[in-house]
Design a protein around this motif. Sequence first.
Motif, PDB file in Angstrom:
ATOM      1  N   PRO A  56     -10.915 -17.942  17.204  1.00 26.69           N
ATOM      2  CA  PRO A  56     -11.867 -17.782  18.308  1.00 26.69           C
ATOM      3  C   PRO A  56     -11.453 -18.438  19.620  1.00 26.69           C
ATOM      4  O   PRO A  56     -12.217 -18.421  20.575  1.00 26.69           O
ATOM      5  CB  PRO A  56     -13.110 -18.473  17.756  1.00 26.69           C
ATOM      6  N   ILE A  57     -10.263 -19.020  19.688  1.00 24.28           N
ATOM      7  CA  ILE A  57      -9.860 -19.745  20.894  1.00 24.28           C
ATOM      8  C   ILE A  57      -9.012 -18.842  21.774  1.00 24.28           C
ATOM      9  O   ILE A  57      -8.029 -18.245  21.324  1.00 24.28           O
ATOM     10  CB  ILE A  57      -9.084 -21.024  20.535  1.00 24.28           C
ATOM     11  N   GLY A  58      -9.374 -18.749  23.053  1.00 22.40           N
ATOM     12  CA  GLY A  58      -8.558 -18.079  24.047  1.00 22.40           C
ATOM     13  C   GLY A  58      -7.718 -19.117  24.755  1.00 22.40           C
ATOM     14  O   GLY A  58      -8.246 -20.091  25.286  1.00 22.40           O
ATOM     15  N   LEU A  59      -6.408 -18.943  24.768  1.00 26.19           N
ATOM     16  CA  LEU A  59      -5.484 -19.932  25.317  1.00 26.19           C
ATOM     17  C   LEU A  59      -4.809 -19.366  26.559  1.00 26.19           C
ATOM     18  O   LEU A  59      -4.228 -18.279  26.513  1.00 26.19           O
ATOM     19  CB  LEU A  59      -4.445 -20.304  24.257  1.00 26.19           C
ATOM     20  N   ALA A  60      -4.894 -20.103  27.654  1.00 23.40           N
ATOM     21  CA  ALA A  60      -4.233 -19.707  28.900  1.00 23.40           C
ATOM     22  C   ALA A  60      -3.396 -20.876  29.382  1.00 23.40           C
ATOM     23  O   ALA A  60      -3.928 -21.956  29.651  1.00 23.40           O
ATOM     24  CB  ALA A  60      -5.263 -19.314  29.965  1.00 23.40           C
ATOM     25  N   THR A  61      -2.080 -20.675  29.458  1.00 26.25           N
ATOM     26  CA  THR A  61      -1.185 -21.741  29.895  1.00 26.25           C
ATOM     27  C   THR A  61      -0.250 -21.202  30.956  1.00 26.25           C
ATOM     28  O   THR A  61      -0.041 -19.996  31.068  1.00 26.25           O
ATOM     29  CB  THR A  61      -0.348 -22.283  28.716  1.00 26.25           C
ATOM     30  N   GLN A  62       0.320 -22.116  31.724  1.00 27.13           N
ATOM     31  CA  GLN A  62       1.380 -21.709  32.637  1.00 27.13           C
ATOM     32  C   GLN A  62       2.741 -21.863  31.961  1.00 27.13           C
ATOM     33  O   GLN A  62       3.595 -21.012  32.092  1.00 27.13           O
ATOM     34  CB  GLN A  62       1.300 -22.526  33.931  1.00 27.13           C
ATOM     35  N   GLY A  63       2.925 -22.962  31.231  1.00 29.50           N
ATOM     36  CA  GLY A  63       4.169 -23.182  30.518  1.00 29.50           C
ATOM     37  C   GLY A  63       4.174 -22.495  29.164  1.00 29.50           C
ATOM     38  O   GLY A  63       3.138 -22.372  28.502  1.00 29.50           O
ATOM     39  N   GLY A  64       5.367 -22.036  28.720  1.00 28.67           N
ATOM     40  CA  GLY A  64       5.481 -21.336  27.455  1.00 28.67           C
ATOM     41  C   GLY A  64       5.562 -22.266  26.260  1.00 28.67           C
ATOM     42  O   GLY A  64       4.845 -22.094  25.272  1.00 28.67           O
ATOM     43  N   GLY A  65       6.434 -23.282  26.326  1.00 21.82           N
ATOM     44  CA  GLY A  65       6.618 -24.170  25.188  1.00 21.82           C
ATOM     45  C   GLY A  65       5.369 -24.937  24.830  1.00 21.82           C
ATOM     46  O   GLY A  65       5.028 -25.116  23.649  1.00 21.82           O
ATOM     47  N   ILE A  66       4.645 -25.375  25.845  1.00 20.85           N
ATOM     48  CA  ILE A  66       3.439 -26.164  25.592  1.00 20.85           C
ATOM     49  C   ILE A  66       2.334 -25.280  25.008  1.00 20.85           C
ATOM     50  O   ILE A  66       1.517 -25.728  24.198  1.00 20.85           O
ATOM     51  CB  ILE A  66       2.994 -26.878  26.895  1.00 20.85           C
ATOM     52  N   GLY A  67       2.330 -24.000  25.372  1.00 26.94           N
ATOM     53  CA  GLY A  67       1.388 -23.073  24.762  1.00 26.94           C
ATOM     54  C   GLY A  67       1.752 -22.788  23.314  1.00 26.94           C
ATOM     55  O   GLY A  67       0.881 -22.696  22.443  1.00 26.94           O
ATOM     56  N   GLY A  77      -7.007 -16.517  19.336  1.00 30.06           N
ATOM     57  CA  GLY A  77      -7.176 -15.076  19.389  1.00 30.06           C
ATOM     58  C   GLY A  77      -6.251 -14.404  20.368  1.00 30.06           C
ATOM     59  O   GLY A  77      -5.705 -13.335  20.088  1.00 30.06           O
ATOM     60  N   LEU A  78      -6.054 -15.040  21.531  1.00 30.83           N
ATOM     61  CA  LEU A  78      -5.218 -14.441  22.565  1.00 30.83           C
ATOM     62  C   LEU A  78      -4.582 -15.563  23.368  1.00 30.83           C
ATOM     63  O   LEU A  78      -5.257 -16.507  23.766  1.00 30.83           O
ATOM     64  CB  LEU A  78      -6.043 -13.520  23.464  1.00 30.83           C
ATOM     65  N   TRP A  79      -3.266 -15.457  23.574  1.00 26.92           N
ATOM     66  CA  TRP A  79      -2.549 -16.453  24.371  1.00 26.92           C
ATOM     67  C   TRP A  79      -1.857 -15.762  25.526  1.00 26.92           C
ATOM     68  O   TRP A  79      -1.070 -14.840  25.335  1.00 26.92           O
ATOM     69  CB  TRP A  79      -1.529 -17.201  23.521  1.00 26.92           C
TER      70      TRP A  79
END
Length: 713
Positions: free
Chosen positions: A173-184, A198-200
């Motif tokens: 259920p978590i939507g993840l939005a990051t600028q960096g790839g490795g940290i995501g 659910g979506l990154w």
Amino acid sequence: MGAAGSEAATGLVGRVDLSRLVNPSSVAIIGASDRPGSLGSRTVANLLDHSDFTGTAYLISRSKKTIHDLPCYQSVLDLPESPDVALLVVPAAQTLSVLRECALKGTRFAIVFTSGFGEMGEEGKRAEAEMAQIGRESGMRIYGPNSPGLCNLNRRLGLMFSPSFHLDQFAGPIGLATQGGGIGRCFLQAMERGVGVGLWASTGNEVDLTVADFIRHYADDDAITVIASTMEGVKDGPAFVDAALYAAERGKPVIALKVGRSDYGARAVASHTGSLSGAAEVNSAVFRQAGVVEVDDMDELIDTAALFARKRPTGRERIAVYGFSGGGCALGADAVGNAGLELAEFSDKTLARVREVLPDYAAVANPVDATSDILTRTEIGYESLRAVADDPDVGLVLYPFPCDYEELTEAIGASIAQVQRETETPILPVWMSDRLGPGYDELVKGGLVPVRSVRNGTAALRRWVERGRWTHQEGWRPLGVASSGGERIVHTEPTAKELLGRHGVPVPASGVATTADEAVAVAERVGYPVVLKVVSAQITHKSDVGGVAVGLADAGQVRAAYHRIREAVPAARPDAEVGGVLVEAMASAGLDVLVGVSRDPVFGQVVTFGLGGVLVELFGDVSRRLLPLTPDQARALVDEPRCAALLHGVRGGEPGDVDALVDLLVNVSRFVEANAAVVDELELNPVRVLPAGQGVVALDAVLVTAGSVEATQ
């Protein structure tokens, strides 16, 4: 209040529909390859082998006829349709020309994996500006560059080149939005303890689409209940705040980790994504105001988001500590207290039930040391934990596991998972041992998402409870107005006070004198004692140049002070233009505070409040808010710093007129709102807060604008 207003980085206004990006019906991979280990080969495999993609895939390669048993096209222009998404796996030197072809073809979204743009300096920034122009002119939305892509795990779809996509697929259920790839990716791999994403989206340099766009998308996605984000910089502050508030209105908390808060971190951010990191204090204040839960590290981001995904807090939660180790329970109780949380008080019914099932030597008051007996008699652990979890005063149970006992803790883990299935009260296990035994696996399978230290657990708890207390001001949005860029005007103190006075800001009775006789006449009109101050737009710190005289009680003192000022100031500052001397009625005794407004380059106008005079620099005890201010926000601004205790009266001291101070703050906000495009800096220092019922008065004012100011409300 204010409009949510600045445009996106590309100038494209309004919300973008991302549904065809995250769930496309057609995807073109430009730079497709079958060379093992290449980015083009991984991208093809992720889409065709490791995804449940049911749409049409187009492979574009200038050197291959077929890849993956599919025909290859020479160019996106050769495709039989306009693809929803184009994945650009091409060198930086080819990126702009390929983007132009995508735009000509009518491609809806282009994901640019390639790095070597804004993070590399001015030449890369110019290339990004050209990317943005291509998007503006064509309507194609651009994701990246310098991005690993995105994955929609709730639909098992990978639009990325990562070699780990096929391994890191745990929907949730978590939507993840990051600028960096490795940290995501780090967040994604918390799946090992039951954290489902659910979506990154990893937005990279954000030449067009930003984290804010995905926060808004997640807010409307019924499969997403919690939004987590890591950011190195915020390209459009008002858009980010608007997205966070929109998510809050949709009942979805945003948990954020902002990196680049130290000088070292800010430099690292600049070299990574080229983002403007923003002042850490302003970022934190804006996050609090927008209901964004700010965290300090990746483990805290994961722990906190996972806790929100389990249950929404009310802000009234009190904590029970339960375990089979007395030391672990004491450590947990200490951490609860150090985090500013409260231990629950059990009802008589709960105490009776716990005493009934646990041995006589168990500690049954909170914290509950159930003793090691429950390791071999899991039924009494189940019964006592269930009684604690069902207590009406318990909002969450913290359960420390200091060590692993293999099959014994496996049975305990299964018992805890059973209790969790039967109660709505979250149980938060703290697995403290470095050995992750079968008991840990039982907790993960039971959906309890164990944390790895008591400190981490209570940090997440504190954030969780605090967010439950946050109240959204319905309809509030930041001003979000860029500076007019007009000629910089530093207003004199009398002019600044006159403008503010017309907007309801209390200022002393005063007048400007150009002779000693005029100074005496003003003093007799406003009433003794008076203060004299030099009038000069070039002099901010007047006392440093002999430009101030206070406590003048009669005409003789006024004349003498006037002459001293007119002699001292030109000697100290021969370059400064002097426009006379300001004569003001001297305010009664009270507490001096500071009210300042500055234009943050990312978020817009921010108000700062704290102790006045030099104390604000000495102690740094201030609070901040984005403008405009509602009355409730103004009161919260006043109550936040430690110095607020002085305003409310300390040890029998007389309280100050807080109501009048709140009114002043609201009127300052209205003044700025009426002149949002031109007000760059405003400082009232000090503002004298008189005893309750007697008001406040702005004793000094500095106003800097980029153009002329509206004179009236």
